[in-house]
Design an enzyme around this catalytic site. Structure first.
Site, PDB file in Angstrom:
ATOM      1  N   LYS A  68      64.192  25.500 156.966  1.00 43.58           N
ATOM      2  CA  LYS A  68      64.104  26.734 157.747  1.00 43.58           C
ATOM      3  C   LYS A  68      64.487  27.979 156.961  1.00 43.58           C
ATOM      4  CE  LYS A  68      62.923  25.804 162.135  1.00 43.58           C
ATOM      5  NZ  LYS A  68      61.943  26.572 162.922  1.00 43.58           N
ATOM      6  N   SER A 317      62.529  17.285 156.884  1.00 48.28           N
ATOM      7  CA  SER A 317      62.684  18.727 157.112  1.00 48.28           C
ATOM      8  C   SER A 317      64.118  19.179 157.300  1.00 48.28           C
ATOM      9  CB  SER A 317      61.841  19.151 158.314  1.00 48.28           C
ATOM     10  OG  SER A 317      62.214  18.429 159.474  1.00 48.28           O
TER      11      SER A 317
END
Length: 419
Positions: A68, A317
């Site tokens: 992110k 992720s």
């Protein structure tokens, strides 16, 4: 496993999408000195298990343990001086929050983060550790979003959206540039979908480099929001998912355009499949992945056949998972494998009975973890009792052998609390 199919866009329609390949290249040039070009490695063991050549992109090794920060940094770098001075605000279940907080602190930009009240403690603490003002509000992201947008208006802050922003999407797409530089022969990328920012950026870059690249999105069955929007069916998005990072009720408008145009399939995975994927990554790759971070592997756990013989890229992720939750996931997986079990054995209430039972465990070299007796809260006769015995075994066959022997010697045995 449920699949929602979308047709790839033509060249003309792709050009009209909100993010372009040039945007991704520019984002990479802007952020690459401030983020980690995380390892992209082939997993021999996972490749053997699933019958495909599997490459893992370890975005859980970013400083904030999530991809992110790529998109967050790219967005922050495009603020005006006035916007930087006033500060930014974001809403997030954790990873976007940390990315914004960390890079805002590094760039000297005041940051406020609104997080749902149920956000894992580890993510709240790590966000606050970067110097951000953290506000816990609401049960879901939608409630946190409403407050963040209101505060943005009231305090003159710039709202940094976690996914529905072209600059954020472009930043996330830099992952594909790095993956395809390391493993240019990949046939398919399997990418988690929450709001759609990651897969939008990745699909944009990957399709520009390899037009025939297959792009597969993954959502939790409890939150099939993008799949529902792509296919036009109604879906109830609710529940406590292990993959809280992709537990998004309403996908982005901009990201939807890209997903509809460039993503081939959207696969929905169960909570058990997510748990299995988290466990596999820890036990095989020795890496910690949160539920959303393991979603790509969960797609293979759900159904490996469509990917056999292919070269598959998976993005781990994020790795921000509460340690107690991780422990629960691992213990539940041991129970599924038969390596941890609780047996309820009916006994005669006489001296030495438990000793005789434990001798059978010794014969099979089964480790006893815990024993509890019950005489009062039971429907058995007054002279009857039972013992709950928690055990560790090598595997399911080992457990079955123990149970078979116990029953052959006259004991009433059943497995309880099996997952």
């Amino acid at each position: 496993m449920i699949v929602a199919q979308a047709q790839p866009a033509s060249g003309d329609s792709a050009a009209s999408l909100p993010v372009t390949f040039e945007d991704v290249r520019m984002a990479h040039a802007a952020i690459r000195d401030s983020i980690i070009n995380t390892p992209c490695l082939k997993s021999r063991t996972l490749s053997d298990i699933f019958g495909a050549e599997i490459w893992l992109k370890f975005e859980n090794l970013q400083f904030t343990a999530s991809f992110k920060e790529r998109g967050a940094l790219n967005r922050l770098l495009h603020l005006s001086e006035a916007q930087r001075k006033a500060g930014v605000i974001a809403m997030s279940a954790g990873n976007h929050a940390q990315g914004v907080a960390y890079h805002a602190s590094r760039l000297g930009i005041p940051a406020t983060i609104v997080m749902p009240q149920g956000t894992p403690t580890v993510k709240v603490q790590q966000t606050a550790s970067h110097g951000a003002r953290v506000i816990l509000h609401g049960e879901k992201l939608e409630e946190a979003t409403a407050l963040a947008q209101q505060l943005a208006k009231d305090e003159g802050l710039t709202f940094v959206h976690p996914f529905d922003d072209a600059l954020v999407m472009a930043g996330q797409g830099t992952i594909a540039l790095e993956m395809l530089e390391t493993a240019p022969d990949l046939d398919c990328l399997i990418v988690p979908i929450g709001g759609g920012g990651l897969i939008s950026g990745v699909a944009t870059a990957a399709r520009a480099i390899k037009p025939d690249m297959q792009i597969i999105g993954v959502q939790a069955e409890l939150y099939p929001s993008m799949a529902a929007k792509v296919k036009g069916f109604e879906a109830i998005c609710d529940g406590d998912s292990l993959a809280e990072g992709i537990a998004v009720k309403y996908p982005g408008q901009l990201t939807y355009q890209v997903v509809k145009a460039l993503v081939n399939d959207i696969v929905l995975v169960s909570e058990a499949e997510l748990e299995r994927a988290v466990s596999l990554l820890l036990t095989i790759e020795k890496t910690v992945a949160e539920g959303a971070g393991a979603a790509g592997l969960a797609a293979l756990v759900a159904q490996a056949a469509p990917y056999r013989g292919k070269k598959i890229g998976l993005i781990i992720s994020g790795g921000n998972i509460d340690t107690r939750l991780l422990a629960n996931v691992l213990l539940r997986e041991l129970a599924r494998e038969g390596r941890l079990a609780r047996l309820r054995i009916r006994l005669k209430d006489r001296p030495g009975e438990l000793f005789h039972v434990t001798q059978i465990f010794h014969e099979h070299q089964v480790n006893i973890v815990e024993v509890s007796h019950q005489r009062v809260f039971t429907k058995l006769p007054a002279k009857g009792t039972y013992a709950d015995i928690e055990v560790e075994t090598r595997d399911r066959d080992h457990l079955d052998q123990l149970i078979t022997t116990l029953r052959s010697r006259g004991y009433d045995v059943r497995v309880i609390e099996a997952v």
